[in-house]
Design a protein around this motif. Structure first.
Motif, PDB file in Angstrom:
ATOM      1  N   CYS A  12       0.835  -1.202   0.000  1.00  0.00           N
ATOM      2  CA  CYS A  12       0.000   0.000   0.000  1.00  0.00           C
ATOM      3  C   CYS A  12       0.870   1.252   0.000  1.00  0.00           C
ATOM      4  O   CYS A  12       2.097   1.141  -0.076  1.00  0.00           O
ATOM      5  CB  CYS A  12      -0.932   0.004   1.208  1.00  0.00           C
ATOM      6  N   GLU A  13       0.243   2.413   0.083  1.00  0.00           N
ATOM      7  CA  GLU A  13       1.017   3.650   0.102  1.00  0.00           C
ATOM      8  C   GLU A  13       1.850   3.733   1.372  1.00  0.00           C
ATOM      9  O   GLU A  13       1.487   3.173   2.402  1.00  0.00           O
ATOM     10  CB  GLU A  13       0.072   4.849  -0.016  1.00  0.00           C
ATOM     11  N   ARG A  14       2.947   4.481   1.272  1.00  0.00           N
ATOM     12  CA  ARG A  14       3.944   4.503   2.347  1.00  0.00           C
ATOM     13  C   ARG A  14       3.361   4.843   3.720  1.00  0.00           C
ATOM     14  O   ARG A  14       3.652   4.174   4.717  1.00  0.00           O
ATOM     15  CB  ARG A  14       5.055   5.495   1.981  1.00  0.00           C
ATOM     16  N   GLU A  15       2.540   5.879   3.752  1.00  0.00           N
ATOM     17  CA  GLU A  15       1.992   6.325   5.044  1.00  0.00           C
ATOM     18  C   GLU A  15       1.196   5.204   5.727  1.00  0.00           C
ATOM     19  O   GLU A  15       1.341   4.954   6.928  1.00  0.00           O
ATOM     20  CB  GLU A  15       1.090   7.529   4.790  1.00  0.00           C
ATOM     21  N   LYS A  16       0.384   4.538   4.918  1.00  0.00           N
ATOM     22  CA  LYS A  16      -0.445   3.455   5.448  1.00  0.00           C
ATOM     23  C   LYS A  16       0.441   2.273   5.865  1.00  0.00           C
ATOM     24  O   LYS A  16       0.210   1.642   6.903  1.00  0.00           O
ATOM     25  CB  LYS A  16      -1.438   3.024   4.362  1.00  0.00           C
ATOM     26  N   ALA A  17       1.443   1.998   5.036  1.00  0.00           N
ATOM     27  CA  ALA A  17       2.349   0.877   5.326  1.00  0.00           C
ATOM     28  C   ALA A  17       3.101   1.128   6.642  1.00  0.00           C
ATOM     29  O   ALA A  17       3.296   0.215   7.446  1.00  0.00           O
ATOM     30  CB  ALA A  17       3.330   0.695   4.173  1.00  0.00           C
ATOM     31  N   GLU A  18       3.489   2.385   6.857  1.00  0.00           N
ATOM     32  CA  GLU A  18       4.189   2.726   8.114  1.00  0.00           C
ATOM     33  C   GLU A  18       3.277   2.512   9.318  1.00  0.00           C
ATOM     34  O   GLU A  18       3.709   2.061  10.374  1.00  0.00           O
ATOM     35  CB  GLU A  18       4.666   4.184   8.073  1.00  0.00           C
ATOM     36  N   LEU A  19       2.015   2.823   9.118  1.00  0.00           N
ATOM     37  CA  LEU A  19       1.041   2.641  10.196  1.00  0.00           C
ATOM     38  C   LEU A  19       0.915   1.150  10.549  1.00  0.00           C
ATOM     39  O   LEU A  19       0.913   0.769  11.724  1.00  0.00           O
ATOM     40  CB  LEU A  19      -0.314   3.200   9.745  1.00  0.00           C
ATOM     41  N   PHE A  20       0.849   0.313   9.511  1.00  0.00           N
ATOM     42  CA  PHE A  20       0.759  -1.134   9.741  1.00  0.00           C
ATOM     43  C   PHE A  20       2.006  -1.638  10.473  1.00  0.00           C
ATOM     44  O   PHE A  20       1.914  -2.413  11.421  1.00  0.00           O
ATOM     45  CB  PHE A  20       0.609  -1.894   8.415  1.00  0.00           C
ATOM     46  N   VAL A  21       3.174  -1.179  10.014  1.00  0.00           N
ATOM     47  CA  VAL A  21       4.425  -1.630  10.632  1.00  0.00           C
ATOM     48  C   VAL A  21       4.491  -1.195  12.094  1.00  0.00           C
ATOM     49  O   VAL A  21       4.869  -1.981  12.974  1.00  0.00           O
ATOM     50  CB  VAL A  21       5.649  -1.120   9.824  1.00  0.00           C
ATOM     51  N   SER A  22       4.090   0.046  12.371  1.00  0.00           N
ATOM     52  CA  SER A  22       4.155   0.511  13.770  1.00  0.00           C
ATOM     53  C   SER A  22       3.192  -0.285  14.644  1.00  0.00           C
ATOM     54  O   SER A  22       3.484  -0.573  15.805  1.00  0.00           O
ATOM     55  CB  SER A  22       3.884   2.010  13.867  1.00  0.00           C
ATOM     56  N   ARG A  23       2.055  -0.674  14.076  1.00  0.00           N
ATOM     57  CA  ARG A  23       1.115  -1.502  14.871  1.00  0.00           C
ATOM     58  C   ARG A  23       1.696  -2.888  15.120  1.00  0.00           C
ATOM     59  O   ARG A  23       1.579  -3.439  16.217  1.00  0.00           O
ATOM     60  CB  ARG A  23      -0.242  -1.619  14.164  1.00  0.00           C
ATOM     61  N   LEU A  24       2.361  -3.453  14.118  1.00  0.00           N
ATOM     62  CA  LEU A  24       2.982  -4.779  14.295  1.00  0.00           C
ATOM     63  C   LEU A  24       4.094  -4.705  15.341  1.00  0.00           C
ATOM     64  O   LEU A  24       4.247  -5.599  16.164  1.00  0.00           O
ATOM     65  CB  LEU A  24       3.522  -5.306  12.965  1.00  0.00           C
ATOM     66  N   HIS A  25       4.844  -3.605  15.333  1.00  0.00           N
ATOM     67  CA  HIS A  25       5.906  -3.420  16.339  1.00  0.00           C
ATOM     68  C   HIS A  25       5.311  -3.310  17.738  1.00  0.00           C
ATOM     69  O   HIS A  25       5.888  -3.797  18.700  1.00  0.00           O
ATOM     70  CB  HIS A  25       6.716  -2.151  16.026  1.00  0.00           C
ATOM     71  N   ARG A  26       4.168  -2.669  17.828  1.00  0.00           N
ATOM     72  CA  ARG A  26       3.509  -2.526  19.131  1.00  0.00           C
ATOM     73  C   ARG A  26       3.177  -3.900  19.722  1.00  0.00           C
ATOM     74  O   ARG A  26       3.224  -4.106  20.913  1.00  0.00           O
ATOM     75  CB  ARG A  26       2.216  -1.719  18.933  1.00  0.00           C
ATOM     76  N   TYR A  27       2.839  -4.831  18.841  1.00  0.00           N
ATOM     77  CA  TYR A  27       2.523  -6.193  19.294  1.00  0.00           C
ATOM     78  C   TYR A  27       3.787  -7.047  19.469  1.00  0.00           C
ATOM     79  O   TYR A  27       3.709  -8.200  19.850  1.00  0.00           O
ATOM     80  CB  TYR A  27       1.617  -6.891  18.285  1.00  0.00           C
ATOM     81  N   GLY A  28       4.939  -6.485  19.125  1.00  0.00           N
ATOM     82  CA  GLY A  28       6.186  -7.236  19.305  1.00  0.00           C
ATOM     83  C   GLY A  28       6.603  -8.085  18.121  1.00  0.00           C
ATOM     84  O   GLY A  28       7.485  -8.937  18.248  1.00  0.00           O
ATOM     85  N   LEU A  29       5.985  -7.856  16.950  1.00  0.00           N
ATOM     86  CA  LEU A  29       6.403  -8.607  15.753  1.00  0.00           C
ATOM     87  C   LEU A  29       7.480  -7.812  15.016  1.00  0.00           C
ATOM     88  O   LEU A  29       7.490  -6.579  15.075  1.00  0.00           O
ATOM     89  CB  LEU A  29       5.199  -8.840  14.832  1.00  0.00           C
ATOM     90  N   GLN A  30       8.369  -8.509  14.344  1.00  0.00           N
ATOM     91  CA  GLN A  30       9.418  -7.834  13.575  1.00  0.00           C
ATOM     92  C   GLN A  30       8.883  -7.588  12.168  1.00  0.00           C
ATOM     93  O   GLN A  30       8.651  -8.541  11.426  1.00  0.00           O
ATOM     94  CB  GLN A  30      10.663  -8.711  13.487  1.00  0.00           C
TER      95      GLN A  30
END
Lengths: 118, 182
Positions: free
Chosen positions: A92-110
């Motif tokens: 997806c677009e960068r901004e949205k992708a960053e949001l997904f990644v930050s949420r995954l990091h919050r859950y402790g996933l790499q």
């Protein structure tokens, strides 16, 4: 009557409002290939990486929470991570992708972002 | 029997023996101290706050945008975990804790962070966590704690319907080892 001076943009072509959008039709101009390249440049892949600590059930739980995946799809991605070491979760677009990644990091996933190529 | 029971209002009730309950109650202080120090083990920092980009410039932009958000959220989850434990009940058979429905996700996240922290401290890189142990070697306190938290996280996931056994590929043990042929 002349068409309105606003443009309708549709992937790969644009036309005067009211004019047909099919390529080659009057009022339609094909855009050069660079436009496609620019679009690709804007698309980023969200990748999740294997980890010896996160439980399989937890990873399925997180995928469902973050992406709203069905259990079947979440399980398929989890097993791909487990066997292949990584899985492409979404593009997806960068901004949205960053949001997904930050949420995954919050859950402790790499998770990381990669620019889509090809 | 699963010590975690899902209630009608989606809250979870956890019943633990005294010893395990006390260990659990000591955790928030441990991770709160860790997160407040700011200068903890770089490997722990890298794992709890992983990079999003390979490119250093893009990573810096991302971190700037994100600010302290991830750290703040992790500290909030520690506080929520701690607050839940303050309302525990000691019964004859052990410790009883109720997790409100809206805090279940926070609990799972906290338990996972704690497990990641322990795994880094223990230098675990393989699915089989006890691989480095000699047959007669006793587990360290950290490894025993990691097993306890893993068991608890799994019990919570089970109660939510995410049963680990369902996801293990055929021919593999729960810890990732290949199953022995019988």
């Amino acid at each position: 009557m002349l068409p309105a001076t606003t443009f309708v943009i549709d992937s790969g072509s644009f036309a005067f409002a009211g004019a047909p959008l099919a390529s080659g039709e009057p009022g339609t101009v094909s855009l050069p290939d660079t436009e496609t390249d620019t679009r690709l440049d804007r698309i980023w892949n969200v990748i999740v990486w294997d980890d010896p600590i996160n439980l399989m059930a937890y990873v399925v739980y997180v995928f469902q929470k973050v992406f709203g995946m069905s259990e079947q799809l979440a399980t398929r991605h989890m097993l791909e991570v487990h066997k292949e070491g990584r899985s492409l979760l979404t593009s997806c677009e960068r901004e949205k992708a960053e949001l997904f990644v930050s949420r995954l990091h919050r859950y402790g996933l790499q998770a990381t972002l990669e620019k889509q190529t090809g | 029997m699963n010590p975690v029971e899902r209630q009608d209002d989606d809250s979870l009730k956890i019943y633990l023996p005294h010893a395990e309950g006390l260990v659990l109650c000591s955790l928030p202080q441990r991770i709160e101290d860790l997160l407040s120090q700011g200068d903890f083990n770089q490997r722990v920092a890298d794992r709890l706050f992983p990079v999003a980009y390979e490119d250093a410039g893009k990573e810096a932009e991302y971190r700037k945008l994100l600010g302290d958000d991830l750290k703040k959220r992790k500290l909030e989850s520690v506080k929520a975990f701690k607050a839940t434990l303050e309302n525990w009940d000691i019964t004859q058979s052990g410790v009883e804790v109720t997790i409100a429905a809206e805090l279940v996700e926070t609990w799972l996240g906290f338990l996972n962070d704690m497990r990641l922290y322990l795994a880094i401290e223990l230098d675990i890189t393989e699915n089989d966590w006890s691989a480095g142990l000699e047959p007669d070697e006793e587990m360290s306190e950290e490894l025993a704690l990691l097993h306890l938290l893993t068991w608890l996280q799994q019990c919570i996931l089970d109660a939510l319907g995410f049963v680990q056994e369902r996801y293990i590929p055929e021919g593999e043990e729960p810890d990732g080892r290949e199953a022995e042929e019988t």
